[in-house]
Write an enzyme that holds these catalytic residues in place. Structure first.
Site, mmCIF file in Angstrom:
data_model
loop_
_atom_site.group_PDB
_atom_site.id
_atom_site.type_symbol
_atom_site.label_atom_id
_atom_site.label_comp_id
_atom_site.label_asym_id
_atom_site.label_seq_id
_atom_site.Cartn_x
_atom_site.Cartn_y
_atom_site.Cartn_z
ATOM 1 N N LEU A 179 -73.060 -9.144 -13.343
ATOM 2 C CA LEU A 179 -73.394 -7.758 -13.682
ATOM 3 C C LEU A 179 -74.289 -7.643 -14.904
ATOM 4 C CD1 LEU A 179 -72.500 -5.116 -12.249
ATOM 5 C CD2 LEU A 179 -71.176 -7.102 -11.584
ATOM 6 N N CYS A 236 -44.524 10.119 -20.525
ATOM 7 C CA CYS A 236 -43.092 10.094 -20.247
ATOM 8 C C CYS A 236 -42.858 10.560 -18.816
ATOM 9 C CB CYS A 236 -42.337 10.997 -21.218
ATOM 10 S SG CYS A 236 -40.563 11.132 -20.834
ATOM 11 N N ASN A 269 -61.465 0.827 -13.708
ATOM 12 C CA ASN A 269 -60.906 0.061 -14.810
ATOM 13 C C ASN A 269 -60.103 0.950 -15.759
ATOM 14 O OD1 ASN A 269 -62.301 -2.061 -13.666
ATOM 15 N ND2 ASN A 269 -64.029 -1.912 -15.078
ATOM 16 N N VAL A 270 -59.192 0.330 -16.478
ATOM 17 C CA VAL A 270 -58.333 1.064 -17.415
ATOM 18 C C VAL A 270 -58.588 0.617 -18.847
ATOM 19 C CG1 VAL A 270 -56.537 1.466 -15.684
ATOM 20 C CG2 VAL A 270 -56.437 -0.608 -17.090
ATOM 21 N N HIS A 287 -58.182 5.286 -12.279
ATOM 22 C CA HIS A 287 -56.837 4.726 -12.369
ATOM 23 C C HIS A 287 -56.204 4.940 -13.737
ATOM 24 C CE1 HIS A 287 -58.103 1.806 -8.928
ATOM 25 N NE2 HIS A 287 -57.716 2.988 -8.478
ATOM 26 N N CYS A 306 -37.906 13.314 -25.436
ATOM 27 C CA CYS A 306 -36.714 13.577 -24.626
ATOM 28 C C CYS A 306 -35.861 12.345 -24.358
ATOM 29 C CB CYS A 306 -37.127 14.205 -23.291
ATOM 30 S SG CYS A 306 -37.903 13.025 -22.150
ATOM 31 N N CYS A 352 -40.406 14.116 -19.156
ATOM 32 C CA CYS A 352 -40.906 15.396 -19.674
ATOM 33 C C CYS A 352 -42.411 15.543 -19.588
ATOM 34 C CB CYS A 352 -40.442 15.607 -21.111
ATOM 35 S SG CYS A 352 -41.238 14.519 -22.332
#
Length: 297
Positions: A278, A143, A118-119, A135, A197, A146
């Site tokens: 769960l 970026c 999970n993020v 992940h 940048c 850069c």
């Protein structure tokens, strides 16, 4: 023709039915050395849908791929418009009893580690430490030119300033924080560049079609080697990024236990699959072990 990533899985063999017996899970935890591998299913009770369960977002939504994001400026515009809107909801999600139970198991010395697909950062918000974000995390932005990192809150502020009044109503929010918007709703949304940048910004997450960084994979393989057993929580194991660790554990003779309502691609490697929600399952296991499993962090 560009290859599309694997998004679904259909069983090609008869798999054993799911169980409601939590004893194998409790027994593994009581022994200690359990490595947790969690997926989107553990966050559904926090209001974040999963990909493949009943009502999963893949039924209505195709996630952004790395290839589309890097090759197409209009795809990036659509992604950032939807992700910016989704972040407003996603960023307010709170850990549920499943996340809190995992953190409690760790505090009692029952876990050797936590790997999450999970993020959303909810394991850490619940109090888990040293979580490996397989992940990546939506909290960070990188970026592509850069390599500079920044915090998502700062990007959200810049996008708010560049798109004053942007407030469409989304049809839904997905596990990657992407909101469902039409092209008309996206409109002329303005994407902002890297402040260092001027390059293209991307959330620090592994998109579909993108490889998990090799060093991160090897770290996870080391955790599997050092664990006594592997406990999979809320993952269909459809994609190889998580399934490979299940296969590794099984090949090494380590017990694999799965808690997931639906059949998974790893079931044939597991000693059991518990087909329970769960939060309910992990809170019950904590009770069997005599520890409070759902106290807020």
């Amino acid at each position: 023709m560009r290859m599309r990533p694997t998004l679904s899985w259909t069983p090609t063999e008869d798999l054993p039915p799911g169980s409601t017996d939590l004893e194998p899970v409790a027994d593994a935890l009581s022994t200690g050395g359990v490595l947790v591998l969690s997926g989107a299913g553990i966050s559904t009770e926090s209001g974040i849908p999963d990909y493949r369960g009943v009502g999963g977002s893949l039924n209505r939504h195709t996630p952004m791929t790395y290839q589309d994001f890097t090759a197409d400026a209009q795809a990036r515009r659509r992604y950032w418009a939807r992700s910016h809107l989704g972040w407003r909801t996603f960023g307010h999600a709170r850990p549920n009893s499943g996340h809190r139970a995992v953190a409690t198991f760790a505090r009692h010395g029952l876990l050797s580690g936590v790997i999450t697909q999970n993020v959303d950062g909810l394991h850490q918000a619940a109090g888990s430490e040293g979580v490996v974000e397989l992940h990546g995390s939506l909290d960070r932005v990188v970026c592509l030119s850069c390599g500079a990192f920044s915090h998502r809150r700062e990007l959200a502020r810049r996008l708010e300033e560049a798109n004053a009044g942007f407030a469409p109503v989304a049809a839904g929010i997905n596990p990657d924080g992407d909101a469902d918007l039409t092209d008309e709703q996206v409109g002329d949304f303005r994407v902002v560049p890297c402040t260092v940048c001027g390059g293209v910004l991307k959330p620090d997450v592994v998109f579909f079609g993108e490889a998990v960084p090799p060093r991160r994979v090897e770290h996870c393989r080391t955790l599997v080697r050092e664990a006594a057993s592997l406990l999979v929580l809320g993952s269909s194991l459809t994609v190889m990024s998580g399934l490979r660790f299940v296969r590794q554990a099984a090949q090494a003779g380590k017990p694999v236990l799965i808690v997931n309502l639906d059949p998974t691609r790893g079931d044939r490697h597991a000693v059991t699959r518990v087909a329970l929600p769960l939060g309910t399952a992990l809170t019950a296991v904590a009770g069997q072990l005599g520890i409070p499993g759902s106290a807020p962090a």
